[in-house]
Design an enzyme around this catalytic site. Structure first.
Site, PDB file in Angstrom:
ATOM      1  N   CYS A  98       0.805  -1.224   0.000  1.00 11.65           N
ATOM      2  CA  CYS A  98       0.000   0.000   0.000  1.00 11.65           C
ATOM      3  C   CYS A  98       0.839   1.275   0.000  1.00 11.65           C
ATOM      4  CB  CYS A  98      -0.954  -0.014   1.191  1.00 11.65           C
ATOM      5  SG  CYS A  98      -2.019  -1.462   1.198  1.00 11.65           S
ATOM      6  N   LYS A 124      -9.536   7.666   2.490  1.00 11.56           N
ATOM      7  CA  LYS A 124     -10.108   6.327   2.371  1.00 11.56           C
ATOM      8  C   LYS A 124     -11.531   6.259   2.913  1.00 11.56           C
ATOM      9  CE  LYS A 124      -5.687   3.832   2.396  1.00 11.56           C
ATOM     10  NZ  LYS A 124      -4.776   4.993   2.575  1.00 11.56           N
ATOM     11  N   HIS A 147      -2.759   7.990   6.280  1.00 12.50           N
ATOM     12  CA  HIS A 147      -2.978   6.695   5.647  1.00 12.50           C
ATOM     13  C   HIS A 147      -4.384   6.207   5.995  1.00 12.50           C
ATOM     14  CE1 HIS A 147      -1.791   2.982   3.721  1.00 12.50           C
ATOM     15  NE2 HIS A 147      -1.977   2.281   4.812  1.00 12.50           N
ATOM     16  N   HIS A 184     -10.013   1.760   0.093  1.00 14.44           N
ATOM     17  CA  HIS A 184      -8.559   1.534   0.085  1.00 14.44           C
ATOM     18  C   HIS A 184      -8.155   0.914  -1.253  1.00 14.44           C
ATOM     19  CE1 HIS A 184      -4.555   0.842   1.162  1.00 14.44           C
ATOM     20  NE2 HIS A 184      -4.689   0.204   2.309  1.00 14.44           N
ATOM     21  N   GLU A 217      -1.150   5.011  13.790  1.00 13.50           N
ATOM     22  CA  GLU A 217      -0.913   6.281  13.106  1.00 13.50           C
ATOM     23  C   GLU A 217      -1.292   7.459  13.996  1.00 13.50           C
ATOM     24  OE1 GLU A 217      -1.491   8.300   8.690  1.00 13.50           O
ATOM     25  OE2 GLU A 217      -2.844   6.707   9.320  1.00 13.50           O
ATOM     26  N   PHE A 246       1.877  -3.387   3.921  1.00 17.50           N
ATOM     27  CA  PHE A 246       2.281  -4.707   4.385  1.00 17.50           C
ATOM     28  C   PHE A 246       3.748  -4.922   4.029  1.00 17.50           C
ATOM     29  CE2 PHE A 246      -2.120  -7.023   4.177  1.00 17.50           C
ATOM     30  CZ  PHE A 246      -2.554  -6.261   5.251  1.00 17.50           C
TER      31      PHE A 246
END
Length: 411
Positions: free
Chosen positions: A166, A335, A306, A340, A317, A399
């Site tokens: 991502c 998002k 994010h 996403h 975050e 990831f």
């Protein structure tokens, strides 16, 4: 502040997202602050049967032309169309408006043609080898978005694909920026694209507990930083930026949307999918980006988070923002509206951050209200906020522990 010879200007933007086909439609959709998640017929029968899809494209935008679309994977087609919009927006004309040998292309993707592999595997098992498309490999491999964009634009400079989950789209902008500053190119067309929403991939994310289970109300599912968030919504999309050295852009009369003033990268080396506790390694990327931009944490007025809407990632975050930026900059999380889009998300959110700096307007976080905010952050809710943004950061985490932070400042 970054010295003039280290400044890179964002002179063109192309966006294809669930909020709309094109840059202006996407921006307008973000300002409305309403989620685009709906029931997805292609996911019928899956444990999670909703997603955020790019709407049907108008003929003028959606036509590849030349009989080429048949050979392209969906993520490649989105990248080509977004790149065309970005190049046009930058006032450039391939073939006549530039030296193709000095144009680089860098496009990131997380899962690339995984949806096509899923479909063709089913065809193979149902009908044998003769039903497998001869175009499967070029529709599958992750470098084809960059390759087809380069072909479409007659760009013969460096052509690269970034793949860091991502964080892929944001990483593409870092690579492109470095190519410009090294002198390897004069124009860089960079971004991310993803179109991997399908039954198997979506179910894979569901099985690992990453997706929201709000099947009764898909539009309320993605709710970054809400106390009752429960996962993200699968999405597709593409964003492409045209980057130029600021001095070159000025020389041809283009100011651009914003300057990419700094970038930082780090790797958690902690867990395949979970972030390092407290965002302690992502902090390294944030501080490196600010240092490169010649800024202190207190100079940051805005954070494009994010913000996946997952319990663990949002908490991590939020802890990062609270620790490094305790003065309370405004926070948004696209998002909530867009879902996403995996490998495209970092490029989409970088483009949104550039637009935020340019317009002096912060889009709200969808499905978030002040009484449901799970963290002591200044999240923009309900309606857009007019704000002078002197410096903004855009976070992307993937990831594998990939962390990318970009810093944007006004031109």
């Amino acid at each position: 502040m970054t010295t003039p010879d280290r400044c890179v200007a964002v002179t063109g933007l192309g966006l294809l997202t669930p909020a709309g086909a094109g840059r202006e439609a996407t921006w307008d959709g973000l300002l409305r602050g309403t989620s685009t998640a709906t029931r997805d017929p292609q996911l019928k029968g899956c444990p999670v049967d909703f997603s955020c899809r790019v709407p049907e494209l108008p003929p003028a935008l959606g036509r590849i032309g030349g009989g080429k679309a048949w050979r392209m994977g969906d993520f490649t087609r989105l990248a080509v169309l977004a790149a065309r919009e970005a190049v046009s927006d930058a006032g450039l004309t391939p073939g006549t408006g530039w030296d193709g040998a000095r144009v680089a292309v860098v496009i990131g993707s997380g899962l690339a043609g995984a949806g096509h592999l899923e479909d063709q595997t089913l065809r193979f098992h149902q009908g044998g080898p003769e039903l497998v498309a001869p175009t499967l490999v070029p529709m599958l491999i992750p470098n084809m978005a960059a390759g087809e964009v380069a072909l479409d634009l007659a760009a013969r400079g460096p052509s690269l694909a970034t793949q860091s989950a991502c964080a892929s789209g944001a990483g593409a902008l870092v690579v492109a920026r470095d190519l410009l500053l090294s002198g390897a190119c004069d124009i860089a067309v960079a971004g991310g694209s993803e179109a991997a929403v399908g039954p198997v991939v979506t179910t894979g994310f569901q099985r690992m507990g990453a997706l929201s289970a709000r099947g009764g109300d898909p539009a309320a599912a993605s709710r970054p930083f809400a106390a009752d968030r429960d996962g993200f919504v699968m999405a597709e999309g593409a964003a492409v930026c045209v980057l130029e050295r600021a001095a070159d852009a000025r020389a041809r009369g283009r100011r651009g949307y914003a300057l990419l003033a700094g970038a930082g990268q780090s790797t958690d080396a902690h867990h395949p999918t979970a972030p390092a506790p407290g965002g302690v390694v992502a902090e390294t990327a944030l501080r490196a980006a600010l240092a490169e931009a010649g800024l202190s944490p207190g100079d940051v007025d805005h954070v494009d988070a994010h913000g996946t809407s997952t319990p663990l990632n949002d908490r991590t975050e939020a802890e990062l923002i609270g620790r490094v930026l305790p003065h309370g900059p405004s926070v948004t999380a696209p998002k909530g509206v867009l879902g996403h889009s995996l490998g495209a998300a970092g490029a989409v959110e970088a483009a949104v951050t550039a637009l935020t700096v340019h317009h002096g307007t912060v889009p709200p976080v969808a499905n978030l209200t002040p009484d449901n905010l799970g963290f002591p952050l200044d999240c923009v809710t309900g309606a857009p906020r007019t704000q002078r943004v002197r410096a903004a950061v855009s976070h992307s985490f993937g990831f594998g522990g990939h962390n990318v932070v970009l810093v944007f400042v006004p031109v």
